[in-house]
Enzyme design. Structure first.
Site, short mmCIF file in Angstrom:
data_model
loop_
_atom_site.label_atom_id
_atom_site.label_comp_id
_atom_site.label_asym_id
_atom_site.label_seq_id
_atom_site.Cartn_x
_atom_site.Cartn_y
_atom_site.Cartn_z
CG ASN A 10 -1.89 1.15 1.22
OD1 ASN A 10 -1.57 2.27 0.83
ND2 ASN A 10 -3.12 0.90 1.66
CD GLU A 37 -4.84 4.23 0.97
OE1 GLU A 37 -5.44 5.32 1.04
OE2 GLU A 37 -4.21 3.73 1.93
CG ASP A 150 -4.87 -2.23 3.08
OD1 ASP A 150 -5.32 -2.94 4.00
OD2 ASP A 150 -4.74 -0.99 3.18
CG ASN A 152 -8.42 -1.41 5.16
OD1 ASN A 152 -7.63 -0.95 5.97
ND2 ASN A 152 -8.68 -0.81 4.01
CG ASP A 221 -0.80 -4.44 4.08
OD1 ASP A 221 -1.36 -3.80 3.18
OD2 ASP A 221 -0.43 -3.93 5.16
CG ASP A 250 -0.15 4.47 6.55
OD1 ASP A 250 -0.04 4.02 5.40
OD2 ASP A 250 -1.19 5.07 6.94
CG HIS A 251 0.10 -0.01 4.49
ND1 HIS A 251 -0.75 -1.08 4.70
CD2 HIS A 251 -0.67 1.10 4.57
CE1 HIS A 251 -1.97 -0.63 4.92
NE2 HIS A 251 -1.95 0.69 4.85
#
Length: 392
Positions: A10, A37, A150, A152, A221, A250-251
């Protein structure tokens, strides 16, 4: 090819983090990279820069939000699907699918679902339901398939540093976890958890409250494998160094390695791929021997990295605790000194306002003393009187 490396990442804004992506591709060289993203429209996708790095690409972009892509090293992915079926009114760019070197790769970005309850969470569950239907068809096809992206979803409490802090988040809700469980129940293998059944492996650390510095992460993930690919799983891990770079996503990229040079000999009691103990057994041929021997070393290295990270986290927490204790002692000493000064000041003020002390009168002379004094008077007078010259 004997070894086939597939990664999911991501990127959280492709154009802003293109240098980071190119640096990762050069250093880690995955054969396939699934990106989520993108946050960029189709016409703004940096295809030329990615091709210059040695990768062909297909993408499904969307301005400012969502967006997915599949990159393939040294070749162009053959697109088989754009968008998840089941809702013609869904305009979100969250799913793309392609064939690369004989493997069908589905790249997905599942809705976050926050805040919940509400329409966003309802959309998440509806999207998950559509994914279940499509994944069932892929599984039944018998093709070698990877579902990467991802999701989530934090599958269990072992996939998060502290579930109490996220109890109201959509990523941990029972409904989200149940959908993920139903997906695995179709037969898919959670690759990373299969490789590390007893370790805490994280792929996401948010930007708040020093979560990266304290290794307070989540595993959201995932790479899910069909039966034939699960038998070829040899290694996997998380490229944590990417998360530590300046202005990072942030991943962190999550990857696996498949031994495509192995021949597969199914067991008599072969069950679903999600059941590791009952699955088929991979029998490597001679060309795959090197990759097979290297797999334990890779796992050991990944384990050492995780242990080192945990030790560093513990050391940071210990240092922070010592600093907190020292600060508390300093504060207590300051309070004690201030209290003493306040007491002294009060005493001084009290001394200034107190009435003056009266002097004690001297005791009166007694009658005996007066008499003695009177008797002694003439004698003293006589001694002081001058002698008569005529008598001399």
């Amino acid at each position: 090819m004997d070894s086939f490396k597939i990664a999911t990442f991501n990127i959280n804004g492709l154009r802003a983090r293109l240098p980071a992506l190119l640096a990762w591709l050069e250093r880690e060289a995955p054969d396939v990279a699934c990106l989520q993203e993108l946050k960029t429209s189709d016409d703004a996708f940096p295809a030329e820069a990615i091709r210059a790095a040695g990768y062909g690409a297909i993408w499904h972009g969307q301005k400012s939000w969502n967006g997915v892509a599949i990159l393939a090293r040294g070749t162009d992915p053959l697109e088989t699907r754009r968008g998840l079926p089941g809702d013609v009114d869904d305009t979100h760019s969250r799913y793309i699918e392609a064939a690369v070197h004989g493997v069908l790769v589905g790249c997905l970005y599942l809705p976050n679902g926050n805040p919940q309850p509400g329409p966003k969470f309802d959309y998440k569950l509806a999207w998950f339901e559509r994914l279940l239907a499509h994944a069932a068809g892929l599984w039944e096809s018998g093709h070698p398939v990877v579902l990467a992206g991802d999701f989530n979803v934090v599958p269990t409490d072992e996939d998060i540093y502290n579930p109490r802090s996220w109890l109201k988040d959509a990523l941990l809700q029972p409904e989200s976890r149940e959908y993920y469980r139903r997906l695995l129940a179709q037969g898919w293998t959670d690759a990373l958890r299969t490789l590390y059944p007893d370790e805490r492996i994280y792929t996401f650390w948010d930007y708040f409250r020093q979560h990266w510095q304290t290794n307070s992460g989540l595993r959201i993930d995932h790479l899910l494998l069909s039966r034939s690919l699960a038998q070829r799983l040899r290694a996997g891990g998380v490229d944590r160094w990417v998360r530590g770079e300046p202005h990072a996503s942030d991943h962190a990229p999550t990857w696996i390695e498949l031994d495509m040079g192995a021949t597969v000999k199914p067991r008599r009691n072969a069950g679903r791929a999600g059941e590791a103990s009952d699955g088929a057994e991979a029998v490597p041929e001679k060309p795959a021997a090197t990759a097979t021997k290297a797999a334990p070393a890779r796992r050991t290295a990944a384990t050492k990295k995780t242990t080192a990270a945990n030790k560093a986290t513990a050391a940071n927490k210990t240092t922070a605790a010592k600093k907190t204790t020292a600060a508390k002692k300093t504060t207590a000493a300051k309070k004690t000194t201030a209290a003493k000064k306040t007491t002294a000041a009060k005493a001084a003020a009290a001394a200034k306002t107190a009435p003056p002390t009266r002097k004690t009168a001297a005791p009166r002379k007694t009658a005996t003393a007066k008499t003695a004094s009177a008797a002694a008077g003439p004698a003293k007078a006589a001694r002081r009187a001058p002698k008569d010259k005529t008598q001399a």
